[in-house]
Design an enzyme around this catalytic site. Structure first.
Site, PDB file in Angstrom:
ATOM      1  NE  ARG A  48      26.934 -63.300  28.403  1.00 38.05           N
ATOM      2  CZ  ARG A  48      28.089 -63.936  28.520  1.00 38.05           C
ATOM      3  NH1 ARG A  48      29.014 -63.803  27.594  1.00 38.05           N
ATOM      4  NH2 ARG A  48      28.331 -64.695  29.562  1.00 38.05           N
ATOM      5  NE  ARG A  52      29.142 -58.771  26.897  1.00 37.57           N
ATOM      6  CZ  ARG A  52      29.652 -59.969  26.733  1.00 37.57           C
ATOM      7  NH1 ARG A  52      28.869 -60.980  26.467  1.00 37.57           N
ATOM      8  NH2 ARG A  52      30.957 -60.160  26.825  1.00 37.57           N
ATOM      9  NE  ARG A  61      27.140 -50.754  34.244  1.00 38.18           N
ATOM     10  CZ  ARG A  61      27.915 -51.824  34.043  1.00 38.18           C
ATOM     11  NH1 ARG A  61      27.569 -52.736  33.160  1.00 38.18           N
ATOM     12  NH2 ARG A  61      29.018 -51.993  34.737  1.00 38.18           N
ATOM     13  CG  ASP A  97      25.860 -61.231  36.662  1.00 39.12           C
ATOM     14  OD1 ASP A  97      26.457 -61.051  35.583  1.00 39.12           O
ATOM     15  OD2 ASP A  97      26.257 -62.015  37.536  1.00 39.12           O
ATOM     16  CE1 TYR A 175      32.155 -67.024  37.840  1.00 35.86           C
ATOM     17  CE2 TYR A 175      29.886 -67.685  37.408  1.00 35.86           C
ATOM     18  CZ  TYR A 175      31.070 -67.131  36.971  1.00 35.86           C
ATOM     19  OH  TYR A 175      31.193 -66.694  35.675  1.00 35.86           O
TER      20      TYR A 175
END
Length: 386
Positions: A48, A52, A61, A97, A175
């Protein structure tokens, strides 16, 4: 485990311009370590790392949703490159992702800020599984284009390789069954036992989606592949081995056949043919200390270790023969530098028990992390040598 194999044809399925085939990344620190050999300098990158914590990422973003960013080749490439430029890490990992291949297959899924992936309709019956569409290779064109753009910039800068990644079948299935994030994945685990036929069909579908996604990235220029199993730690060893491992192995079969000329064995003295090595495969799971050997046995070359077990203990459980990746505890990133430095040095020292080691986090970079701390870790590790 030595995965070197006899030659299986030119470039083992990779194109002649692939950076591994051309020798652009095959001698890099990362690929050397992934191959079980120790380079002169310990390689380091962070899960990651793209986004972020980076202000330049947040600026990009502002008006773009997560999935839209992942499927914009130019934007995904730029986000991938940001931490490479800023931190000087030894690898880029493609910005994407784990639910991207679900989206490209036509599944109704979105990433909700503050919550994570949410499905329009959970998948819980045999009819639901039968209705799942396949992901077609042509649907992955935005991903392949983004990889190619990233690899082009990386190779201009030197030998820094790109890592492709995908979510493991169990995480995708969890998920799908839960309909979104879950603390215990009870519906998914219940389906596993209550209706094993439907479960195995779902896992086969998820394996093919993941495998197709991984293969597209490697063929487009990624020099390694990482399978990320976020939720496997919820499983017992028996459940993982019986109900999950076969699907993960099936997913990896999509890239297992891809190989490149081993730079350490340019020609076999007996056959006068190049010896080939498979594109390195890394397997990482969260909370999977008791599953490490089983995760390796599905056909992976490198095991990523989370922060819950020391690297020397992880290496012992794997027979001290498996290259490792990890495992700085992300909680230390906001600690005073002397505390963090001591922790990093301890991780490096424990990693010496493995044949080779790639320094990384035991999970992802927290969003509130000061980016200068990551840069300082890279400088520290590179200064230690190997």
């Amino acid at each position: 485990m030595d995965r070197t194999t006899a030659q299986r044809g030119p470039s083992g399925g990779l194109g002649a311009e692939h950076p591994l085939v051309k020798g652009l990344t095959s001698r890099s620190r990362l690929i050397t370590a992934y191959s079980g050999r120790r380079p002169d300098v310990l390689p380091v990158w962070f899960m990651r790392q793209a986004g972020r914590s980076l202000p330049e990422y947040r600026e990009l973003r502002i008006s773009t949703g997560m999935l839209n960013a992942c499927l914009d080749p130019a934007l995904a490439s730029e986000i991938t490159m940001q931490p490479v430029r800023r931190h000087g890490v030894d690898a880029g990992i493609f910005f994407s992702d784990i639910v991207v291949p679900l989206k490209l297959a036509g599944v109704d899924v979105d990433i909700v800020p503050g919550k994570g992936p949410v499905l329009g309709k959970p998948v819980r019956t045999a009819a639901d599984v039968a209705a799942l569409p396949p992901v077609l290779p042509e649907a992955l064109a935005p991903v392949a284009d983004g990889v190619r753009a990233t690899v082009a910039e990386l190779t201009e800068r030197g030998d820094t390789p790109l890592i492709g990644f995908a979510g493991a079948p169990f995480t995708l299935a969890a998920y799908l069954v839960e309909g979104g994030p879950s603390k215990d994945h009870i519906r998914a685990r219940t389906l596993m036992h209550a209706d094993p036929e439907t479960w195995h069909a779902l896992m086969a579908w998820a394996a093919d989606v993941t495998g197709t996604f991984l293969r597209a990235q490697v063929l487009a220029g990624a020099s390694a592949a990482q399978l990320f199993d976020s939720w496997a730690g919820a499983l017992s060893l028996e459940d993982y081995t019986r109900h999950v491992a076969p699907a993960s192995a099936r997913a990896l079969s999509f890239v297992r056949d891809l190989s490149y000329p081993d730079p350490e064995h340019a020609a076999d003295a007996v056959s006068a043919r190049a010896v080939e090595r498979n594109v390195p495969i890394v397997h990482f799971g969260v909370g999977t200390s008791e599953l490490l050997r089983a995760m390796h046995d599905i056909g992976t070359d490198v095991i990523g270790v989370d922060y819950r077990v020391p690297l020397d203990e992880a290496s012992r459980r794997l027979g001290n023969i498996v290259p490792l990746q990890g495992n700085i505890d992300p909680a230390y990133l906001d600690a005073p530098w002397p505390v963090l430095e001591a922790h990093v040095r301890d991780v490096v020292e424990r990693g010496r028990s493995a044949p080779s080691h790639v320094l990384n986090l035991g999970h992802g970079v927290p969003p509130e992390t000061d980016p200068t701390v990551l840069t300082r870790i890279v400088e520290l590790v590179h200064g230690l040598g190997e």
